[in-house]
Design a protein around this motif. Structure first.
Motif, PDB file in Angstrom:
ATOM      1  N   ARG A   1       0.943  -1.221  -0.028  1.00 47.38           N
ATOM      2  CA  ARG A   1      -0.035  -0.033   0.094  1.00 47.38           C
ATOM      3  C   ARG A   1       0.790   1.337   0.120  1.00 47.38           C
ATOM      4  NH1 ARG A   1      -1.883   3.299   3.761  1.00 47.38           N
ATOM      5  NH2 ARG A   1      -0.947   2.238   5.452  1.00 47.38           N
ATOM      6  N   LYS A   2       1.746   1.334   0.861  1.00 49.65           N
ATOM      7  CA  LYS A   2       2.889   2.253   0.764  1.00 49.65           C
ATOM      8  C   LYS A   2       3.694   2.592  -0.532  1.00 49.65           C
ATOM      9  CE  LYS A   2       2.499   3.994   5.285  1.00 49.65           C
ATOM     10  NZ  LYS A   2       2.141   5.573   5.675  1.00 49.65           N
TER      11      LYS A   2
ATOM     12  N   ARG B   1       2.617   1.610  -3.405  1.00 51.56           N
ATOM     13  CA  ARG B   1       1.657   2.139  -4.320  1.00 51.56           C
ATOM     14  C   ARG B   1       1.570   3.719  -4.199  1.00 51.56           C
ATOM     15  NH1 ARG B   1       2.070   0.279  -8.557  1.00 51.56           N
ATOM     16  NH2 ARG B   1       0.074   1.196  -9.124  1.00 51.56           N
ATOM     17  N   THR B   2       1.404   4.160  -2.960  1.00 48.81           N
ATOM     18  CA  THR B   2       0.909   5.498  -2.618  1.00 48.81           C
ATOM     19  C   THR B   2       2.272   6.457  -2.959  1.00 48.81           C
ATOM     20  OG1 THR B   2      -0.404   5.224  -0.800  1.00 48.81           O
ATOM     21  CG2 THR B   2       0.710   7.322  -0.688  1.00 48.81           C
ATOM     22  N   ILE B   3       3.573   5.897  -2.770  1.00 51.00           N
ATOM     23  CA  ILE B   3       4.872   6.644  -3.220  1.00 51.00           C
ATOM     24  C   ILE B   3       4.668   6.664  -4.624  1.00 51.00           C
ATOM     25  CG2 ILE B   3       7.180   6.379  -3.409  1.00 51.00           C
ATOM     26  CD1 ILE B   3       7.246   5.047  -0.757  1.00 51.00           C
TER      27      ILE B   3
ATOM     28  N   LYS C   1       1.923   9.423  -6.029  1.00 50.63           N
ATOM     29  CA  LYS C   1       2.276  10.548  -5.482  1.00 50.63           C
ATOM     30  C   LYS C   1       3.486  11.054  -6.249  1.00 50.63           C
ATOM     31  CE  LYS C   1      -1.382  11.240  -2.619  1.00 50.63           C
ATOM     32  NZ  LYS C   1      -2.381  12.188  -2.972  1.00 50.63           N
TER      33      LYS C   1
ATOM     34  N   GLY D   1       6.773  12.027  -3.177  1.00 51.03           N
ATOM     35  CA  GLY D   1       5.909  10.637  -2.911  1.00 51.03           C
ATOM     36  C   GLY D   1       6.127   9.957  -1.713  1.00 51.03           C
TER      37      GLY D   1
ATOM     38  N   ALA E   1       3.449   9.496   1.426  1.00 54.33           N
ATOM     39  CA  ALA E   1       3.216   8.034   2.359  1.00 54.33           C
ATOM     40  C   ALA E   1       3.502   8.223   3.718  1.00 54.33           C
ATOM     41  CB  ALA E   1       4.035   7.170   1.661  1.00 54.33           C
TER      42      ALA E   1
END
Length: 142
Positions: A7-8, A10-12, A15, A132, A136
C-alpha cells in the motif's frame, strides 16, 4: 525486520507521478524496492522510454545496497571513482550513483526500502520521489 508495505509502495508511486506532472517533468518511471532489493512495485508513465525500468531499479538498488541515497553515492563516485567502479563490479553493474535513488525509512528511522525515479533530470527525479515518500508518511534520504 521492518518492510515497506504494498500500500505504501503504491502511494509513493502515485504521489511521485503526480508531483512530476505538477512540476511538468518528462514522463517518469518509478520503482519501489523492499529492504532486500526486491521489486515491490513499478510504474512507467505513457511516453517514458521502455528502458527506464532498469535505470530506476539501478538508482534504487544502489541506495538500498549501500545504505545511502543517490546524492551521497554521486559525491562518493566523484571523490572515489574506483570505489563505485568496484561496487558496480560486486553488483554486476546494477548501480547508478546519481540523484533519484532514495533510501526510505519508517518513523523510527529503520530502512524499509528504496525508491528509484527516472525520466527527467536526476535532481528533478529526486524531488518528485521525495514528495511521494513524504506523502506516504515516510522519510527519505535522497
Amino acid at each position: 525486520m521492518a518492510e515497506i508495505s504494498h500500500r505504501k509502495a503504491r502511494t509513493i508511486i502515485a504521489k511521485t507521478l503526480a508531483k512530476g506532472r505538477e512540476m511538468e517533468l518528462k514522463p517518469l518511471s518509478v520503482v519501489v524496492l523492499d529492504s532486500g532489493g526486491h521489486v515491490k512495485a513499478f510504474e512507467r508513465e505513457d511516453g517514458a522510454a521502455p528502458g527506464r525500468f532498469d535505470i530506476a531499479r539501478a538508482k534504487a538498488y544502489g541506495a538500498i545496497m549501500l545504505g545511502m541515497g543517490g546524492q551521497a553515492q554521486m559525491a562518493r563516485a566523484e571523490a572515489q571513482a574506483y570505489f563505485m567502479n568496484a561496487v558496480n563490479g560486486v553488483y554486476d553493474g546494477k548501480v547508478i550513483p546519481v540523484p533519484g535513488g532514495i533510501l526510505v525509512q519508517d518513523k523510527r528511522g529503520n530502512t524499509i526500502g528504496a525508491v528509484g525515479v527516472t525520466g527527467d533530470t536526476s535532481d528533478n527525479d529526486a524531488e518528485a520521489g521525495m514528495a511521494g515518500i513524504e506523502a506516504a508518511g515516510l522519510a527519505g534520504q535522497p
